[in-house]
Motif scaffolding. Structure first.
Motif, PDB file in Angstrom:
ATOM      1  N   LEU A 152       0.432  -1.063   0.204  1.00  0.00           N
ATOM      2  CA  LEU A 152       0.171  -0.568  -0.158  1.00  0.00           C
ATOM      3  C   LEU A 152       1.151   1.174   0.202  1.00  0.00           C
ATOM      4  O   LEU A 152       0.497   2.120   0.074  1.00  0.00           O
ATOM      5  CB  LEU A 152      -0.728  -0.254   1.531  1.00  0.00           C
ATOM      6  N   LEU A 153       1.911   1.094   0.418  1.00  0.00           N
ATOM      7  CA  LEU A 153       2.641   2.842   0.422  1.00  0.00           C
ATOM      8  C   LEU A 153       3.940   2.547  -0.513  1.00  0.00           C
ATOM      9  O   LEU A 153       4.391   3.558  -1.060  1.00  0.00           O
ATOM     10  CB  LEU A 153       3.642   1.873   2.047  1.00  0.00           C
ATOM     11  N   LEU A 154       4.002   1.067  -1.436  1.00  0.00           N
ATOM     12  CA  LEU A 154       4.258   1.997  -2.454  1.00  0.00           C
ATOM     13  C   LEU A 154       4.166   1.421  -3.439  1.00  0.00           C
ATOM     14  O   LEU A 154       4.556   1.991  -4.657  1.00  0.00           O
ATOM     15  CB  LEU A 154       6.031   0.111  -2.270  1.00  0.00           C
ATOM     16  N   LEU A 155       2.674   1.541  -3.697  1.00  0.00           N
ATOM     17  CA  LEU A 155       1.639   1.992  -4.894  1.00  0.00           C
ATOM     18  C   LEU A 155       1.995   3.276  -5.770  1.00  0.00           C
ATOM     19  O   LEU A 155       2.653   3.097  -6.789  1.00  0.00           O
ATOM     20  CB  LEU A 155       0.654   1.111  -4.829  1.00  0.00           C
ATOM     21  N   VAL A 156       2.154   4.341  -4.525  1.00  0.00           N
ATOM     22  CA  VAL A 156       1.963   5.494  -5.587  1.00  0.00           C
ATOM     23  C   VAL A 156       3.613   5.622  -6.355  1.00  0.00           C
ATOM     24  O   VAL A 156       3.051   6.381  -6.503  1.00  0.00           O
ATOM     25  CB  VAL A 156       1.398   6.911  -4.103  1.00  0.00           C
ATOM     26  N   PRO A 157       4.443   5.967  -4.916  1.00  0.00           N
ATOM     27  CA  PRO A 157       5.644   6.498  -5.299  1.00  0.00           C
ATOM     28  C   PRO A 157       6.164   5.257  -6.784  1.00  0.00           C
ATOM     29  O   PRO A 157       6.726   5.951  -8.046  1.00  0.00           O
ATOM     30  CB  PRO A 157       6.348   5.780  -4.299  1.00  0.00           C
ATOM     31  N   PHE A 158       6.193   4.271  -6.502  1.00  0.00           N
ATOM     32  CA  PHE A 158       6.382   3.563  -7.908  1.00  0.00           C
ATOM     33  C   PHE A 158       5.760   4.211  -9.063  1.00  0.00           C
ATOM     34  O   PHE A 158       6.081   3.920 -10.373  1.00  0.00           O
ATOM     35  CB  PHE A 158       5.770   1.454  -7.344  1.00  0.00           C
ATOM     36  N   ARG A 159       4.398   4.553  -8.820  1.00  0.00           N
ATOM     37  CA  ARG A 159       3.640   4.054 -10.345  1.00  0.00           C
ATOM     38  C   ARG A 159       4.201   5.652 -10.745  1.00  0.00           C
ATOM     39  O   ARG A 159       4.424   5.851 -12.033  1.00  0.00           O
ATOM     40  CB  ARG A 159       2.051   4.694  -9.646  1.00  0.00           C
ATOM     41  N   ARG A 160       4.320   6.665  -9.382  1.00  0.00           N
ATOM     42  CA  ARG A 160       4.474   7.716 -10.188  1.00  0.00           C
ATOM     43  C   ARG A 160       6.908   8.020 -11.392  1.00  0.00           C
ATOM     44  O   ARG A 160       6.477   8.634 -12.313  1.00  0.00           O
ATOM     45  CB  ARG A 160       5.602   9.093  -8.901  1.00  0.00           C
ATOM     46  N   ILE A 161       7.183   6.274 -10.954  1.00  0.00           N
ATOM     47  CA  ILE A 161       8.790   6.322 -11.330  1.00  0.00           C
ATOM     48  C   ILE A 161       8.049   5.509 -12.838  1.00  0.00           C
ATOM     49  O   ILE A 161       8.673   6.243 -13.606  1.00  0.00           O
ATOM     50  CB  ILE A 161       9.403   5.279 -10.242  1.00  0.00           C
ATOM     51  N   PHE A 162       7.061   5.251 -12.809  1.00  0.00           N
ATOM     52  CA  PHE A 162       6.822   4.270 -13.750  1.00  0.00           C
ATOM     53  C   PHE A 162       6.484   5.488 -14.954  1.00  0.00           C
ATOM     54  O   PHE A 162       6.233   5.259 -16.122  1.00  0.00           O
ATOM     55  CB  PHE A 162       6.054   3.554 -14.238  1.00  0.00           C
ATOM     56  N   GLU A 163       5.759   5.882 -14.286  1.00  0.00           N
ATOM     57  CA  GLU A 163       5.195   7.723 -14.917  1.00  0.00           C
ATOM     58  C   GLU A 163       5.943   8.379 -15.187  1.00  0.00           C
ATOM     59  O   GLU A 163       5.971   8.654 -16.638  1.00  0.00           O
ATOM     60  CB  GLU A 163       3.906   8.669 -14.900  1.00  0.00           C
ATOM     61  N   TRP A 164       6.971   8.728 -14.640  1.00  0.00           N
ATOM     62  CA  TRP A 164       7.974   9.211 -15.084  1.00  0.00           C
ATOM     63  C   TRP A 164       8.660   9.339 -16.203  1.00  0.00           C
ATOM     64  O   TRP A 164       9.795   9.344 -17.628  1.00  0.00           O
ATOM     65  CB  TRP A 164       9.074   9.650 -13.862  1.00  0.00           C
ATOM     66  N   ILE A 165       8.796   7.540 -15.736  1.00  0.00           N
ATOM     67  CA  ILE A 165      10.192   7.224 -16.805  1.00  0.00           C
ATOM     68  C   ILE A 165       9.661   6.962 -18.201  1.00  0.00           C
ATOM     69  O   ILE A 165      10.307   7.030 -19.504  1.00  0.00           O
ATOM     70  CB  ILE A 165      10.219   5.571 -16.518  1.00  0.00           C
ATOM     71  N   GLU A 166       8.111   6.376 -18.679  1.00  0.00           N
ATOM     72  CA  GLU A 166       7.410   6.532 -19.829  1.00  0.00           C
ATOM     73  C   GLU A 166       7.984   7.955 -20.436  1.00  0.00           C
ATOM     74  O   GLU A 166       7.375   8.136 -21.884  1.00  0.00           O
ATOM     75  CB  GLU A 166       5.771   6.123 -19.262  1.00  0.00           C
ATOM     76  N   ASP A 167       7.216   9.324 -19.460  1.00  0.00           N
ATOM     77  CA  ASP A 167       7.517  10.672 -20.490  1.00  0.00           C
ATOM     78  C   ASP A 167       8.496  11.058 -20.276  1.00  0.00           C
ATOM     79  O   ASP A 167       8.884  11.208 -22.030  1.00  0.00           O
ATOM     80  CB  ASP A 167       6.842  11.617 -18.607  1.00  0.00           C
ATOM     81  N   GLN A 168       9.609  10.369 -19.962  1.00  0.00           N
ATOM     82  CA  GLN A 168      11.541  10.404 -20.406  1.00  0.00           C
ATOM     83  C   GLN A 168      11.272   9.585 -21.526  1.00  0.00           C
ATOM     84  O   GLN A 168      12.228  10.009 -22.326  1.00  0.00           O
ATOM     85  CB  GLN A 168      12.176  10.056 -19.564  1.00  0.00           C
ATOM     86  N   GLU A 169      10.784   9.377 -21.808  1.00  0.00           N
ATOM     87  CA  GLU A 169      11.538   8.105 -23.159  1.00  0.00           C
ATOM     88  C   GLU A 169      10.129   8.667 -24.199  1.00  0.00           C
ATOM     89  O   GLU A 169      10.254   8.508 -25.158  1.00  0.00           O
ATOM     90  CB  GLU A 169      10.636   6.997 -23.075  1.00  0.00           C
TER      91      GLU A 169
END
Length: 174
Positions: A152-169
């Motif tokens: 529950l604590l890791l869902l939001v930070p990981f989603r933001r990391i993956f969205e940031w990676i997709e934006d960078q790509e």
């Protein structure tokens, strides 16, 4: 630079579960429960959900090797189990990427299957120290509690990391 973000994040989770967690929840406790943090598994499952089977399996193999070389005398058990769980959890519908509830449920099921796989492999090899009933009561329940809360604590930070990676790509592709 962004390609190293996922392995570094999962490696940090591996370090947290092996160091800080041992200080906060020592193995010797009055309840008899065995707290087994699987924060790196949570990171691997989320990698599989957001990045697909190839990235998830590679992350799983990476973490599995770390587990095998750090914690066990039998090489390959954790590597196989992490890779298998990453592969199985990677085939998800696009609606799962948008729902924290579905992601948490997939992580919860992955934790269950992972712990069962590890137990049954060790049982078949004659290394399992607990009976199946003791395993369910002392280890599985404690594992679900601590890892469910961590998920529950890791869902939001990981989603933001993956969205940031997709934006960078997307920016790099322009």
């Amino acid at each position: 630079m962004t390609r190293f973000l996922i392995p570094v994040s999962v490696f940090c989770l591996f370090l947290i579960e092996g160091t800080w967690f041992e200080i906060l929840f020592p193995q010797e406790n009055e309840s008899g429960w065995v707290w087994m943090p699987r924060f790196a598994l949570i990171g691997v499952v989320l990698t599989s959900i957001y990045r697909g089977p190839v990235a998830g399996v590679w992350a799983g193999i990476f973490v599995g090797f770390l587990y095998d070389f750090t914690y066990t005398q039998i090489l390959g058990v954790y590597t196989f189990c992490f890779g298998f769980i990453a592969y199985v959890s990677s085939y998800s519908l696009p609606v799962i990427r948008n729902s924290y509830g579905w992601q948490w449920l997939i992580i919860f099921c992955a934790l269950f299957v992972f712990e069962l796989l590890i137990y049954f492999i060790y049982f078949l090899l004659g290394i399992a120290e607990l009976s199946f009933g003791e395993f369910l009561v002392k280890r599985m329940i404690a594992s679900w509690l601590i890892n469910g809360a961590a998920a529950l604590l890791l869902l939001v930070p990981f989603r933001r990391i993956f969205e940031w990676i997709e934006d960078q790509e997307k920016i790099r592709q322009r």
